[in-house]
Design an enzyme around this catalytic site. Structure first.
Site, PDB file in Angstrom:
ATOM      1  N   LYS A 122       4.112   9.809 -12.660  1.00 50.19           N
ATOM      2  CA  LYS A 122       2.996  10.427 -12.515  1.00 50.19           C
ATOM      3  C   LYS A 122       2.661  11.352 -13.738  1.00 50.19           C
ATOM      4  O   LYS A 122       3.435  12.007 -14.433  1.00 50.19           O
ATOM      5  CB  LYS A 122       2.850  11.289 -11.216  1.00 50.19           C
ATOM      6  CG  LYS A 122       1.678  11.738 -10.642  1.00 50.19           C
ATOM      7  CD  LYS A 122       2.188  12.588  -9.486  1.00 50.19           C
ATOM      8  CE  LYS A 122       0.753  13.321  -8.914  1.00 50.19           C
ATOM      9  NZ  LYS A 122       1.111  13.914  -7.689  1.00 50.19           N
ATOM     10  N   SER A 203      -1.896  12.559  -4.043  1.00 49.31           N
ATOM     11  CA  SER A 203      -2.245  12.727  -5.558  1.00 49.31           C
ATOM     12  C   SER A 203      -1.633  11.658  -6.084  1.00 49.31           C
ATOM     13  O   SER A 203      -1.964  11.493  -7.184  1.00 49.31           O
ATOM     14  CB  SER A 203      -2.247  13.797  -6.065  1.00 49.31           C
ATOM     15  OG  SER A 203      -0.915  14.513  -6.130  1.00 49.31           O
ATOM     16  N   SER A 227       1.497  14.253  -0.861  1.00 54.68           N
ATOM     17  CA  SER A 227       1.006  13.531  -2.373  1.00 54.68           C
ATOM     18  C   SER A 227       1.938  12.556  -2.853  1.00 54.68           C
ATOM     19  O   SER A 227       1.796  11.502  -3.724  1.00 54.68           O
ATOM     20  CB  SER A 227       0.775  14.458  -3.471  1.00 54.68           C
ATOM     21  OG  SER A 227      -0.444  14.948  -3.141  1.00 54.68           O
TER      22      SER A 227
END
Length: 538
Positions: A122, A203, A227
């Site tokens: 990420k 996310s 997330s």
């Protein structure tokens, strides 16, 4: 985080049930059927870490070849074809790293199970290389860092190939109450690989979509509240949110010092367990790191046991029985499987115990986001040095930075004081103490090995105009507020959309829930390969 209702009303929204209101949302424009691969015959589809190691050991493939295959796959599936848009930036040195690992292998040096394995991570995790660390924000497009995050050091030492970074909900979904998960100003909108007009959830949207679509072997996400587990669930993969502090947060763009953690995302419990063991470690820069080294296991794969459910007691959240009938049907099937493998199921009411907390979690996150982000940015290699600078950049570049939704959460955070403020101290005491007591008491009183529930509802449609909507259920918040471990495993799919089954326990009980999740995974085999359908009808 668990999205709009959470942001509006606080922590309990992450675990509430409500009617599913798909008609209120505007779906993304349809893509041509010709954009969807008719027959996905990618030669590394569903390959495991162990299989990749065997390929390299036998000489069938080198790390260079494997890395190139994934780079070609990303070009074919992510940038063209279905255009998942899961990758925000590729590592230009990926093939060079792979060559280095191949040379070490030829010389007889094998660093471990991740030697030569491509990994995506990420884009809020620092990497000292030619890739910026941006949290998906154009404001941080110049943030080329001078030091790897702690977990990236461990990844490099293990011999992994950093393939690139994945898109995310900008600022890890902490910018606007009207945000659309999986969208960032730098990366655009990521799609769910099962049905392309569906949201891959936030996310860690890009990592979830990429791992599911076989753009990499394994990936890393981060979680404050949902997330890791939410995008893992809706993208049909395994995700582990560890106990806060088990994985160092140093070098990760923060939201909350009390809830943030990185976590592995993979297509199997085995691969997630491998990655967890590599990433876990005591970091003196992280005040939440365990003081006792025995809390960390160097190898979580030793807890994989196909008979791990036998004699176990699992508490199921009662509110999970009502709501979407498709979700309930999948849950009943899961319960049947769990019982068939020797588990006892007991109804529990965790949601009711957490109602007194109200909006306290959101209050905590507002204070901690301002404090943590200002500290991170103060030493960042970027022109923006504070939350104030970020908001000013967004306003000055609103057409590109805020074309769909604004930054009202950031404005709320900026208005808060420091971490000595009584409002903050009272709120953080409630979220941690009440949640831990509730989970601990339910576990103890019922002699439970874990608490289970569906991880969340089915994927929403992408809606950049109205933002995310409540998809009916979510079970991320209890473990998030407590800082406790949480694993999600594919539980099945309805209408082509997967959801996961969650296992939650108390601090540093990763080994316990990995054992349970693995036994369920082996008995159920609910992981399905994405078909890149255009929409629900086609």
């Amino acid at each position: 985080m668990h999205r709009r209702n959470f942001l509006k009303t606080g922590s309990i929204a992450g675990i509430t049930l409500s009617a599913l209101s798909i008609n209120a949302c505007t779906p993304a424009p349809k893509k041509s059927v010709s954009d969807t691969p008719a027959n996905d015959n990618f030669e590394l589809n569903e390959v495991t870490v162990a299989q990749l190691q065997e390929y390299m050991k036998s000489g069938k493939y080198s790390s260079h070849t494997i890395t190139q295959l994934y780079l070609t796959r990303i070009n074919d599936i992510d940038k063209n074809g279905p255009k998942l848009n899961a990758i925000i930036e590729l590592n230009p040195d990926a093939l060079s790293i792979a060559d280095e690992m191949d040379n070490e292998r030829k010389s007889g040096k094998i660093r471990g199970p991740l030697h030569g394995i491509p990994v995506l991570l990420k884009d809020n995790i620092n990497t000292k290389d030619k890739i910026a660390t941006t949290a998906g924000s154009l404001a941080l497009a110049d943030n080329y860092v001078g030091k790897d995050a702690f977990i990236i050091n461990r990844l490099r030492e293990a011999g992994a190939v950093i393939l690139g970074k994945t898109n995310l909900s900008e600022w890890a979904n902490f910018r606007s109450t009207r945000a659309c998960s999986g969208w960032s100003s730098k990366g655009g909108q990521t799609k769910c690989p099962y049905i392309l007009d569906r949201n891959p959830s936030g996310s860690s949207a890009g990592t979830g979509s990429a791992v599911s679509a076989n753009l990499c072997a394994i990936g890393i996400g981060t979680e404050t509240d949902g997330s890791v587990v939410s995008p893992s669930s809706v993208n049909g993969i395994v995700g582990i949110k560890p106990t806060v502090g088990l994985l160092s947060r140093a070098g990760i763009i923060p939201i909350s010092k009390t809830q943030d953690t990185a976590g592995p995302m993979a297509r199997s419990v085995t691969d997630a367990a491998i990655l967890l063991g590599i990433l876990a470690g005591i970091d003196t820069e992280d005040n939440y790191a365990p003081k006792d080294k025995s809390k960390i296991q160097p190898d979580y794969t030793k807890f994989l046991d196909a008979n791990g459910l036998h004699g176990k007691r699992l508490g199921i959240e009662k509110t999970a029985y009502t709501g979407n009938p498709d979700m309930e049907a999948l849950l009943q099937d899961a319960i049947t499987i769990l019982k068939s493998k020797g588990a006892t199921i007991i109804d529990v009411e965790l949601v009711k115990e957490l109602k007194p907390i109200g909006t306290d979690e959101f209050t905590v996150l507002l204070y901690e986001f301002k404090d943590g982000l200002n500290k991170y940015l103060s030493t960042a290699n970027s022109k923006v040095k504070s939350l104030t600078d970020v908001m000013a950049f967004n306003k000055a570049n609103a057409a590109k930075a805020m074309p769909f939704f604004k930054q009202e959460i950031m404005e709320q955070a900026q208005a808060k004081g420091d971490l000595n403020n009584k409002e903050y101290l009272d709120a953080v005491a409630k979220t941690t103490v009440i949640t831990r007591k509730a989970i601990d008491t339910i576990m103890s009183d019922n002699k439970l090995d874990a608490i289970i529930a569906p991880t969340n509802g089915f994927a929403c449609t992408i809606d950049l105009v109205n933002g995310d909507y409540d998809n009916g259920f979510g079970f991320s918040t209890p473990a998030a507020m407590a800082g406790y471990p949480h694993i999600t495993v594919p539980m099945g799919a309805a209408h082509g959309l997967p959801i996961g089954l969650s296992f939650v326990s108390t601090a540093y009980k990763e080994a316990d829930i990995i054992k349970l999740a693995y036994a369920y995974e082996q008995a159920s085999k609910k992981r399905i390969i994405p078909e890149f359908k255009v929409d629900l009808l086609g």
